[in-house]
Write a protein that holds these residues in place. Sequence first.
Motif, PDB file in Angstrom:
ATOM      1  N   ALA A  52       0.854  -1.189   0.000  1.00 59.03           N
ATOM      2  CA  ALA A  52       0.000   0.000   0.000  1.00 59.03           C
ATOM      3  C   ALA A  52       0.889   1.238   0.000  1.00 59.03           C
ATOM      4  CB  ALA A  52      -0.917   0.011   1.217  1.00 59.03           C
ATOM      5  N   VAL A  53       0.504   2.239  -0.793  1.00 53.89           N
ATOM      6  CA  VAL A  53       1.253   3.488  -0.910  1.00 53.89           C
ATOM      7  C   VAL A  53       0.385   4.605  -0.354  1.00 53.89           C
ATOM      8  CG1 VAL A  53       2.445   5.056  -2.467  1.00 53.89           C
ATOM      9  CG2 VAL A  53       2.408   2.608  -2.970  1.00 53.89           C
ATOM     10  N   MET A  54       0.932   5.325   0.632  1.00 53.05           N
ATOM     11  CA  MET A  54       0.176   6.385   1.287  1.00 53.05           C
ATOM     12  C   MET A  54       1.017   7.654   1.381  1.00 53.05           C
ATOM     13  SD  MET A  54      -1.848   4.452   4.380  1.00 53.05           S
ATOM     14  CE  MET A  54      -3.264   5.563   4.262  1.00 53.05           C
ATOM     15  N   GLY A  55       0.353   8.761   1.676  1.00 53.31           N
ATOM     16  CA  GLY A  55       1.048  10.019   1.850  1.00 53.31           C
ATOM     17  C   GLY A  55       0.078  11.169   1.718  1.00 53.31           C
ATOM     18  N   PRO A  56       0.487  12.354   2.129  1.00 52.83           N
ATOM     19  CA  PRO A  56      -0.377  13.530   1.998  1.00 52.83           C
ATOM     20  C   PRO A  56      -0.720  13.810   0.544  1.00 52.83           C
ATOM     21  CG  PRO A  56       1.522  13.983   3.410  1.00 52.83           C
ATOM     22  CD  PRO A  56       1.784  12.665   2.752  1.00 52.83           C
ATOM     23  N   SER A  57      -1.734  14.627   0.330  1.00 50.31           N
ATOM     24  CA  SER A  57      -2.100  15.044  -1.018  1.00 50.31           C
ATOM     25  C   SER A  57      -0.905  15.710  -1.687  1.00 50.31           C
ATOM     26  CB  SER A  57      -3.272  16.020  -0.940  1.00 50.31           C
ATOM     27  OG  SER A  57      -3.619  16.484  -2.222  1.00 50.31           O
ATOM     28  N   HIS A 215      -6.014   6.258   0.755  1.00 51.59           N
ATOM     29  CA  HIS A 215      -5.952   7.227   1.842  1.00 51.59           C
ATOM     30  C   HIS A 215      -6.534   6.635   3.121  1.00 51.59           C
ATOM     31  CE1 HIS A 215     -10.164   7.535   0.631  1.00 51.59           C
ATOM     32  NE2 HIS A 215     -10.399   8.046   1.838  1.00 51.59           N
ATOM     33  N   ASP A 216      -7.031   5.392   3.031  1.00 49.27           N
ATOM     34  CA  ASP A 216      -7.775   4.762   4.122  1.00 49.27           C
ATOM     35  C   ASP A 216      -6.851   3.864   4.957  1.00 49.27           C
ATOM     36  OD1 ASP A 216      -9.491   3.437   5.799  1.00 49.27           O
ATOM     37  OD2 ASP A 216     -10.755   2.598   4.228  1.00 49.27           O
ATOM     38  N   PRO A 217      -6.574   4.206   6.215  1.00 52.56           N
ATOM     39  CA  PRO A 217      -5.699   3.358   7.040  1.00 52.56           C
ATOM     40  C   PRO A 217      -6.205   1.927   7.189  1.00 52.56           C
ATOM     41  CG  PRO A 217      -5.943   5.512   8.050  1.00 52.56           C
ATOM     42  CD  PRO A 217      -6.942   5.457   6.911  1.00 52.56           C
ATOM     43  N   ALA A 218      -7.529   1.737   7.253  1.00 49.58           N
ATOM     44  CA  ALA A 218      -8.072   0.384   7.386  1.00 49.58           C
ATOM     45  C   ALA A 218      -7.784  -0.439   6.144  1.00 49.58           C
ATOM     46  CB  ALA A 218      -9.572   0.445   7.652  1.00 49.58           C
ATOM     47  N   ARG A 249       1.038   7.302  11.611  1.00 47.77           N
ATOM     48  CA  ARG A 249       2.132   7.725  10.731  1.00 47.77           C
ATOM     49  C   ARG A 249       1.635   8.723   9.693  1.00 47.77           C
ATOM     50  NH1 ARG A 249       6.574   4.069  10.942  1.00 47.77           N
ATOM     51  NH2 ARG A 249       6.551   3.228  13.072  1.00 47.77           N
ATOM     52  N   LEU A 250       0.452   8.475   9.144  1.00 56.77           N
ATOM     53  CA  LEU A 250      -0.081   9.386   8.127  1.00 56.77           C
ATOM     54  C   LEU A 250      -0.380  10.754   8.737  1.00 56.77           C
ATOM     55  CD1 LEU A 250      -0.914   9.625   5.173  1.00 56.77           C
ATOM     56  CD2 LEU A 250      -3.192   8.852   5.830  1.00 56.77           C
ATOM     57  N   ALA A 251      -0.966  10.776   9.933  1.00 53.95           N
ATOM     58  CA  ALA A 251      -1.270  12.037  10.609  1.00 53.95           C
ATOM     59  C   ALA A 251       0.010  12.819  10.885  1.00 53.95           C
ATOM     60  CB  ALA A 251      -2.029  11.780  11.895  1.00 53.95           C
ATOM     61  N   LEU A 253       2.776  12.728   9.127  1.00 52.01           N
ATOM     62  CA  LEU A 253       3.259  13.304   7.857  1.00 52.01           C
ATOM     63  C   LEU A 253       2.430  14.512   7.440  1.00 52.01           C
ATOM     64  CD1 LEU A 253       4.039  10.183   5.626  1.00 52.01           C
ATOM     65  CD2 LEU A 253       5.671  11.815   6.565  1.00 52.01           C
ATOM     66  N   GLU A 254       1.119  14.410   7.588  1.00 53.87           N
ATOM     67  CA  GLU A 254       0.245  15.498   7.174  1.00 53.87           C
ATOM     68  C   GLU A 254       0.413  16.733   8.040  1.00 53.87           C
ATOM     69  OE1 GLU A 254      -3.528  13.530   7.235  1.00 53.87           O
ATOM     70  OE2 GLU A 254      -3.408  12.954   5.101  1.00 53.87           O
ATOM     71  N   ALA A 255       0.862  16.520   9.291  1.00 56.46           N
ATOM     72  CA  ALA A 255       1.058  17.647  10.186  1.00 56.46           C
ATOM     73  C   ALA A 255       2.448  18.263  10.090  1.00 56.46           C
ATOM     74  CB  ALA A 255       0.829  17.195  11.633  1.00 56.46           C
ATOM     75  N   ALA A 256       3.342  17.597   9.373  1.00 63.00           N
ATOM     76  CA  ALA A 256       4.710  18.087   9.271  1.00 63.00           C
ATOM     77  C   ALA A 256       4.745  19.400   8.489  1.00 63.00           C
ATOM     78  CB  ALA A 256       5.596  17.050   8.592  1.00 63.00           C
ATOM     79  N   PRO A 257       5.600  20.349   8.877  1.00 65.19           N
ATOM     80  CA  PRO A 257       5.683  21.607   8.127  1.00 65.19           C
ATOM     81  C   PRO A 257       6.217  21.387   6.737  1.00 65.19           C
ATOM     82  CG  PRO A 257       7.462  21.431   9.732  1.00 65.19           C
ATOM     83  CD  PRO A 257       6.526  20.289  10.005  1.00 65.19           C
ATOM     84  N   CYS A 258       5.751  22.176   5.749  1.00 68.36           N
ATOM     85  CA  CYS A 258       6.174  22.042   4.371  1.00 68.36           C
ATOM     86  C   CYS A 258       7.609  22.550   4.232  1.00 68.36           C
ATOM     87  CB  CYS A 258       5.259  22.856   3.448  1.00 68.36           C
ATOM     88  SG  CYS A 258       3.547  22.265   3.485  1.00 68.36           S
TER      89      CYS A 258
END
Length: 258
Positions: A52-57, A215-218, A249-251, A253-258
């Motif tokens: 599975a491949v995940m990450g912010p938009s 985008h779905d952790p489940a 982990r996804l949260a 990454l999404e919260a990390a500063p750009c």
Amino acid sequence: MTQLSGPPPARSAAFPIAAELRDVSRVHGSGSAMVRALDGVSLAFPAGSWTAVMGPSGSGKSTLLHCAAGLERVTGGQVFLAGQEITGAPDAVLTRLRRKKIGFVFQSFNLMGSLTAEQNVALPLKLAGVRVPRGDVRAVLEAVGLGDRLRHRPRELSGGQQQRVAIARAMVTRPAVLFADEPTGALDSASARTVLSLLRRMVDEEGQAIAMVTHDPAAAARADTVVFLSDGRLVDRLDRPTAAQVAERLARLEAAPC
């Protein structure tokens, strides 16, 4: 799950790595408008495994799938499919390889409303001039649990059943790798669980390689491995994760500063 008819697929023995990216970069535009969609990504998709491949938009997830499938040309690095390098292959060669070695499943089912399930599965190959025996088409529909829905049209099927028709269409040529881009995104939770269970059985019982963007952790937690992209780079990996671990982990990454 019903086994497909005919001899067992040789992909696991012949090509233990179904698809692979080696130090791949993909750049769009130039100068001040340049966007680096992928930046030195190396990733293998082994036979008999689900990644599975995940990450912010905007992290490069779909670009990764498109490059691995030969749908987008890479700017740098190498791409291999079923043991063959396809990095600089001519378009005609890529088209033939995709028909034989790659299956695609997307969030939108892309079924023809006027055709039956059986006809939808066979249609892409007929358009390509490839003959598929009717028995093979029926066998793959039986394998996804739709042996009693051969003559049903999309409007007569639920969303989950339509996605299973799309999976059957992707699997009819026994591809080396199945690429799935948000395959449960348009489904209710019960249908999503059914489709994910089907994909899991395809890996465990048929030795299929699956690469799935979600985008779905489940959904990601049903995979063997989850890799995380950020700004076009692989930044994390989880093996046999729980949905809670994936979500955390996804949260992060999404919260990390750009």
